[in-house]
Design a protein around this motif. Structure first.
Motif, short mmCIF file in Angstrom:
data_model
loop_
_atom_site.label_atom_id
_atom_site.label_comp_id
_atom_site.label_asym_id
_atom_site.label_seq_id
_atom_site.Cartn_x
_atom_site.Cartn_y
_atom_site.Cartn_z
N TYR A 126 41.28 25.23 47.19
CA TYR A 126 40.72 25.84 48.40
C TYR A 126 40.59 27.35 48.24
CZ TYR A 126 39.64 26.99 53.19
OH TYR A 126 39.00 27.47 54.30
N ASP A 127 41.62 27.98 47.65
CA ASP A 127 41.57 29.43 47.46
C ASP A 127 40.40 29.83 46.58
OD1 ASP A 127 43.85 29.46 48.94
OD2 ASP A 127 45.19 30.10 47.34
N LEU A 128 40.14 29.04 45.54
CA LEU A 128 39.01 29.32 44.65
C LEU A 128 37.69 29.11 45.38
CD1 LEU A 128 40.35 27.67 41.39
CD2 LEU A 128 40.02 30.11 41.78
N LEU A 129 37.62 28.05 46.16
CA LEU A 129 36.41 27.78 46.92
C LEU A 129 36.13 28.90 47.91
CD1 LEU A 129 34.18 25.67 47.27
CD2 LEU A 129 35.58 24.57 49.01
N ARG A 133 32.71 31.23 47.87
CA ARG A 133 31.82 31.32 49.04
C ARG A 133 31.71 32.75 49.55
NH1 ARG A 133 30.48 26.94 52.14
NH2 ARG A 133 30.66 28.20 54.01
N ASN A 134 32.80 33.50 49.46
CA ASN A 134 32.82 34.86 50.01
C ASN A 134 32.67 35.94 48.95
OD1 ASN A 134 33.62 34.51 53.06
ND2 ASN A 134 34.91 33.08 51.91
N LYS A 135 32.35 35.52 47.71
CA LYS A 135 32.13 36.46 46.60
C LYS A 135 33.26 37.48 46.49
CE LYS A 135 27.12 36.11 46.04
NZ LYS A 135 27.01 34.82 46.74
N ARG A 136 34.47 36.94 46.31
CA ARG A 136 35.65 37.78 46.13
C ARG A 136 36.08 37.78 44.66
NH1 ARG A 136 38.96 38.17 50.74
NH2 ARG A 136 37.64 38.36 52.59
N ILE A 137 36.42 38.94 44.14
CA ILE A 137 36.95 39.05 42.78
C ILE A 137 38.33 38.39 42.75
CG2 ILE A 137 37.76 40.66 41.01
CD1 ILE A 137 35.73 42.68 42.10
N ARG A 153 43.17 37.46 33.36
CA ARG A 153 41.72 37.41 33.55
C ARG A 153 41.34 37.99 34.91
NH1 ARG A 153 39.01 34.71 29.30
NH2 ARG A 153 40.64 34.04 27.86
N LYS A 154 40.21 38.67 34.91
CA LYS A 154 39.62 39.20 36.14
C LYS A 154 38.17 38.76 36.13
CE LYS A 154 38.98 43.52 38.72
NZ LYS A 154 39.18 45.00 38.69
N VAL A 155 37.80 37.93 37.10
CA VAL A 155 36.49 37.29 37.03
C VAL A 155 35.77 37.31 38.38
CG1 VAL A 155 37.35 35.74 35.24
CG2 VAL A 155 37.31 34.97 37.62
N HIS A 156 34.45 37.03 38.28
CA HIS A 156 33.63 36.80 39.46
C HIS A 156 33.41 35.29 39.55
CE1 HIS A 156 31.73 41.09 38.92
NE2 HIS A 156 32.99 41.12 39.33
N SER A 193 41.25 38.77 45.54
CA SER A 193 41.16 40.16 45.96
C SER A 193 40.36 40.30 47.26
CB SER A 193 40.49 40.98 44.85
OG SER A 193 40.18 42.27 45.30
N LYS A 194 40.61 41.37 47.97
CA LYS A 194 39.79 41.69 49.15
C LYS A 194 38.47 42.33 48.74
CE LYS A 194 43.60 42.18 52.44
NZ LYS A 194 44.28 43.07 53.41
#
Length: 312
Positions: A126-129, A133-137, A153-156, A193-194
């Protein structure tokens, strides 16, 4: 009417109307005579409940069900979702049917044998979804099987994809701007991330995975792949195609030839090898050579010299 029985009702209504239009009495008779209703000891089904179920089905599964006139005229499915959504709905209905069937039987363990599976990272689903949906890093630790290493890792995040009972995160790695797949079962310490992100280039993931088998990086060009199957194995392939591009090229007395439009990836080679001598790659030559090379390496492991080396 049992409160936790609604999903079973929905699936039965859809199943009946997919066969043909039906009046309320016909639907009522179908439901009350189903094993599901009999096991639940449900002996009535009102038209008011049917009307409420139809509204709920429309909201949950995007199925428009109508009847031609008021009263007891025939109900029918007027429109259906696009293919991808319809496939998702069907799998959702099947999952709910199994869940309800199992949960309704206290002694189900005597009759239903599920595969033993270890956790596969679904706790982050759910956190990934939400992040997608909200385009969060997002940031996380990822474990790599090949060298048993863990990296930050730091991803989009862009999508979630299932392959062979495992879920993967499809994301753009900020380190090298490449599209990669990360197994959810190997993701830990996830932080959403916010901060948001905006993609610099447009990715059509549906098109990207159209010719994919599995989740491997798609660096090669798709090819026409032809395999020859025994008649017996062909029946399994017909009922459960390896890929949506699967078509029957021709049939002989002893064999069936299937053709695919696929990337010749490692995943596909492993799938072909799993059929043993029931399936043979006929084209292209490059894929035949890869399969032969893999088989030769496997045979080498069982050479007497190799066995002696292991002992020493």
């Amino acid at each position: 009417m049992k409160k936790d029985f609604y999903l079973t009702r929905y699936s039965l209504i859809i199943k009946r109307l997919e066969r043909s239009p039906a009046t309320y009495p016909e639907l009522e008779s179908y439901l009350l005579n189903s094993f599901e209703f009999q096991d639940a000891k449900i002996v009535s089904y009102s038209i008011r409940t049917l009307q409420r179920d139809i509204k709920d089905i429309a909201n949950l599964f995007n199925f428009d069900i109508h009847n031609k006139k008021k009263g007891d005229n025939r109900y029918y499915i007027e429109s259906r979702p696009v293919m991808e959504v319809d496939e998702y709905n069907q799998r959702l209905i099947e999952s709910f049917q199994i869940m309800n069937a199992v949960n309704s039987q206290p002694d189900f363990a005597e009759f239903v044998y599920l595969e033993n599976r270890t956790p596969r990272g679904i706790q982050n689903f759910y956190d990934l979804l939400f992040a997608i949906r909200n385009k969060r890093i997002i940031e996380f630790q990822h474990f790599k099987y090949k060298d048993q290493s863990t990296s930050s890792r730091k991803v989009h995040p862009m999508a979630l994809k299932e392959s062979k009972d495992r879920w993967y995160l499809i994301a753009l790695d900020t380190k090298d701007e490449k599209l990669k797949a990360f197994g959810l079962d190997r993701i830990s310490d996830l932080v959403v991330s916010k901060a948001g992100f905006k993609l610099q280039q447009r990715f059509d993931l549906k098109e990207h995975f159209k010719n994919a088998f599995g989740i491997m990086n798609l660096e090669e060009q798709p090819e026409n792949i032809i395999i020859r199957s025994t008649k017996e194995q062909a029946e399994y392939l017909k009922s459960s195609p390896l890929h949506h591009s699967q078509k029957i090229q021709r049939e002989t007395e002893k064999s069936v030839y299937f053709i695919y439009d696929l990337y010749p990836t490692y995943d596909f080679i492993q799938e072909i090898l799993s059929f043993g001598n029931q399936v043979k790659v006929m084209e292209p030559k490059s894929l035949i050579n890869k399969v032969k090379e893999t088989l030769e390496k496997s045979i080498q492991q069982y050479d007497e010299s190799s066995v002696e080396e292991e002992k020493s």
